[in-house]
Design a protein around this motif. Structure first.
Motif, mmCIF file in Angstrom:
data_model
loop_
_atom_site.group_PDB
_atom_site.id
_atom_site.type_symbol
_atom_site.label_atom_id
_atom_site.label_comp_id
_atom_site.label_asym_id
_atom_site.label_seq_id
_atom_site.Cartn_x
_atom_site.Cartn_y
_atom_site.Cartn_z
ATOM 1 N N THR A 230 0.814 -1.224 0.000
ATOM 2 C CA THR A 230 0.000 0.000 0.000
ATOM 3 C C THR A 230 0.849 1.277 0.000
ATOM 4 N N VAL A 232 -0.850 4.013 0.589
ATOM 5 C CA VAL A 232 -1.721 4.846 1.429
ATOM 6 C C VAL A 232 -1.608 4.374 2.874
ATOM 7 N N GLY A 235 -5.021 6.977 5.645
ATOM 8 C CA GLY A 235 -5.858 7.894 4.871
ATOM 9 C C GLY A 235 -5.103 8.949 4.099
ATOM 10 N N ALA A 252 -12.303 6.864 -2.956
ATOM 11 C CA ALA A 252 -12.046 6.934 -1.523
ATOM 12 C C ALA A 252 -10.545 6.770 -1.294
ATOM 13 N N SER A 254 -8.085 5.226 0.348
ATOM 14 C CA SER A 254 -7.869 4.085 1.238
ATOM 15 C C SER A 254 -7.020 3.038 0.534
ATOM 16 N N ALA A 255 -6.392 2.200 1.360
ATOM 17 C CA ALA A 255 -5.619 1.090 0.815
ATOM 18 C C ALA A 255 -6.550 0.156 0.027
ATOM 19 N N ARG A 256 -7.767 0.045 0.499
ATOM 20 C CA ARG A 256 -8.765 -0.794 -0.160
ATOM 21 C C ARG A 256 -8.958 -0.373 -1.634
ATOM 22 N N THR A 257 -9.017 0.937 -1.858
ATOM 23 C CA THR A 257 -9.179 1.438 -3.226
ATOM 24 C C THR A 257 -7.991 1.017 -4.087
ATOM 25 N N ASP A 271 -1.057 -4.387 3.507
ATOM 26 C CA ASP A 271 -1.678 -3.166 3.996
ATOM 27 C C ASP A 271 -0.850 -2.641 5.179
ATOM 28 N N ASN A 275 -4.043 1.160 8.930
ATOM 29 C CA ASN A 275 -5.265 1.238 8.120
ATOM 30 C C ASN A 275 -6.349 0.294 8.645
#
Lengths: 312, 312
Positions: A230, A232, A235, A252, A254-257, A271, A275
Motif C-alpha cells: 500500500t 496509502v 488515509g 475513496a 484508502s488502501a482498499r481502493t 496493507d 489502516n
C-alpha cells in the motif's frame, strides 16, 4: 522456493526506491529486477531525463539526496545558475551538476541509437548496482495529464512546474504506438519467483507500466505470487499526490481502493497496520508497518513481505 | 568614409578575438560584423560546440579566461569531474560548467530547428555584445585534417585531443554540400566600408570561411578596401600551430607567405614591424606593431590599421 529467490518489482518514484533499497539490503540477497516507470521521462533543454530510473539508481548506489529522496546528495548547480543568471533560463526543473553529467551521457547514447535498456544497464553496473534495472520500455510512452484549469500537460509540467496543484480530470497513458513488451521485461516477469508492486503512486508510477502492451495480460497469467504494498497509510500518502489524485478521480482515499485498482493482477496485498482492515474474496492480505523512515524499516518491510508470501 | 564606418571581419580563434576586442573598443565605435569560422564546430557528448564563436563572444563580453584566451574566466568543472570520476569519461575536451550552459542552450536550439545564426544573435545580444556575430554558414562545414600517422581526423581530434602534434599532410575544407552564401554574410560584406581578415590562422581559421560557396568570389569583386593582418611575427606564430603547419605544408614561415595565400582577395596587408619588408605588385603593405599583449595594444592595432586604410 529457490535459495536465491528471483523477484521482479514494478516500481517508480521515491516511495518505490525506498522499498528497493530495503530489498537490496536483504540477507540472503535475492535476485532483483526492477521494472521502472518511464512515463515521466521527458526531453528538457535537449536532454533526455528519466526521473524514476535516476531516483532508483541514485538510491541503490547510495548517492541520492537524503532530504529530497531524489537527485544527487550534495550536488552543485553551477550550470543551472549560469543558465539562469546569464541567459534568463526559466529554471522550473532543477538540474544539479552531477545529475546533468548523467543526463548528458544518456542523451549522447540515445543519439547514438543505444537503447535506454542497454544504457541503463551500463550505468547501473558502473555505479556498482548489482540488481537489474529495466526501463518498462525502450519506446517513449509519455504520461499526459488533463486538468480543467490547464488542459493537457506533460507529466513534468504537471508534477514539477505546477507542483501537482492542478486538479486532475484525466490521466492518459501512452501505449507505445504498438510497441511490444521488451524481451528482458518479459523474461524478468516470466522467470520471477515473486512479483512485487512497490508502494509507488498507482496512477502515476504503476499504471504507465501496466499500459505497456502485453504486460498486464502477462502479469495476470503468471503463476508466481504477485503482491502489492500500500502507498496509502492512515488515509493519506506518505509523500506526493497519491491521496490528492484519488480524491480528484472521485475515489475513496484508502488502501482498499488501491487493492481494488490492482484487481486481477495481484493475489496478495500488504496493507499498513494503521489502516482499517478489509477483505476481498480471493485476495490474501496482511498488515505490516509500511512506513519506511530509515534503512532498518525499509529492510524490515522487504523481509516481512517476503516472509509472509513464503508462508502462503 | 561614413562617420560610423561599417567593417566586416573574417575571423576565428584566439588571435582573431584579440583584434575583435580592439576594434570593439575603438572610439568612435565602428559598426562591426564578425564573420566567424565554423569549420571547428563539432558534436561532443551530444552537444553542439562552436569554439570560435564562443571564444569571440566570451572575449567581447569580457568573460573570457584571460590565461587561456578561450573558455570562461573562473569557470568550474563540476559536470566534467562527475563524468570522469563517476563514469570514466574520456575527457580530452575541457567542458567548463558555465561553458556547458551555453552548449546546452545551443544544442536545444539546434534541435528546435533554430539556425545557428539566429541563436548566435540572440546569445550575443543577451551577453550585451553590440557587434554583429555571424557564423560563416548555418550548414555544418567541418574541416578535416589528414596526417601520415593518424589518417583523417576531425578538427578537434587533431587540435585538442592530439594537441596539434600530428604533421599535417592535407587539410580538407567542406564546401557545405552546395549550401549558398548566407544572406546576412552576403549583406555584411557587400555593405562594408572595409573588410578585414583577422590575424587568425590562415589555414585553419580563414580558409574554411573562404570555402563557403560564393564567398571568395564576392570578396574578390568587392570595391571596398580589403586588408589582412599578419598572424606571423618574427618567423613564428604568437600562439598555436600556424608556423608548424606552414612548415608541414612546405611553405616558408613568413608574413610574405600569408600575403601570398590571400592573393586576389586582399588589396592591403598589415605586416609586423619585426618582420623583413616585402613588396608585391598591386598590394599595399604597412608595418605596425601587431603583438596584442594587452587591451591598449589591441585598440592601437585596430586604430592604426583603420587609419592606414583611411589614408589610401
Amino acid at each position: 522456493m529457490a535459495l536465491r529467490q528471483k523477484i521482479a518489482v514494478l516500481i517508480g518514484g521515491v516511495g518505490g526506491a525506498k522499498l528497493a533499497l530495503g530489498l537490496a539490503n536483504l540477507q540472503p540477497t535475492p535476485q532483483l529486477t526492477f521494472i521502472v516507470n518511464t512515463g515521466d521521462d521527458f526531453w528538457h533543454l535537449g536532454l533526455k531525463i528519466c526521473p524514476d530510473i535516476d531516483t532508483l539508481m541514485y538510491t541503490l548506489a547510495g548517492r541520492v539526496n537524503p532530504q529530497l529522496g531524489w537527485g544527487v546528495a550534495d550536488d552543485s548547480t553551477h550550470v543551472l545558475d549560469s543558465l539562469i543568471r546569464r541567459y534568463a533560463w526559466d529554471a522550473w526543473f532543477k538540474l544539479g551538476d552531477q545529475d546533468l553529467a548523467l543526463h548528458l551521457l544518456r542523451t549522447a547514447a540515445m543519439r547514438d541509437q543505444v537503447s535506454l535498456t542497454d544504457f541503463t544497464s551500463r550505468i547501473a553496473r558502473r555505479m556498482g548496482i548489482e540488481s537489474t534495472i529495466l526501463p518498462m520500455s525502450d519506446v517513449e510512452m509519455p504520461t499526459l495529464i488533463r486538468s480543467r484549469e490547464s488542459g493537457e500537460m506533460s507529466f513534468q509540467e504537471y508534477f514539477v512546474r505546477q507542483r501537482w496543484q492542478p486538479a486532475i480530470q484525466q490521466i492518459q497513458y501512452d501505449s507505445g504506438q504498438g510497441a511490444s513488451l521488451p524481451a528482458r521485461v518479459d523474461d524478468a516477469l516470466t522467470s520471477a519467483d515473486m512479483v512485487m508492486i512497490a508502494p509507488s503512486n498507482p496512477w502515476l508510477s504503476i499504471a504507465p507500466i501496466l499500459a505497456v502492451p502485453g504486460l498486464r495480460e502477462l502479469l495476470a497469467a503468471l503463476p508466481a505470487p504477485k503482491v502489492a504494498i500500500t502507498p496509502v497509510i492512515g488515509g493519506d500518502a506518505v509523500k506526493g499526490p497519491t491521496a490528492k489524485i484519488m480524491r480528484e478521480l472521485g475515489l475513496a482515499v484508502s488502501a482498499r481502493t488501491v487493492a481494488c485498482y490492482y484487481e486481477g493482477i495481484i493475489d496478495g496485498f500488504v496493507d499498513d497496520l494503521r489502516n482499517p482492515p478489509f477483505h476481498f474474496a480471493g485476495l490474501r492480505t496482511t498488515r505490516l508497518d509500511t512506513l519506511m523512515t530509515d534503512l532498518p524499516r525499509k529492510v524490515a518491510l522487504a523481509r516481512n513481505t517476503l516472509d509472509w508470501v513464503r508462508g502462503w
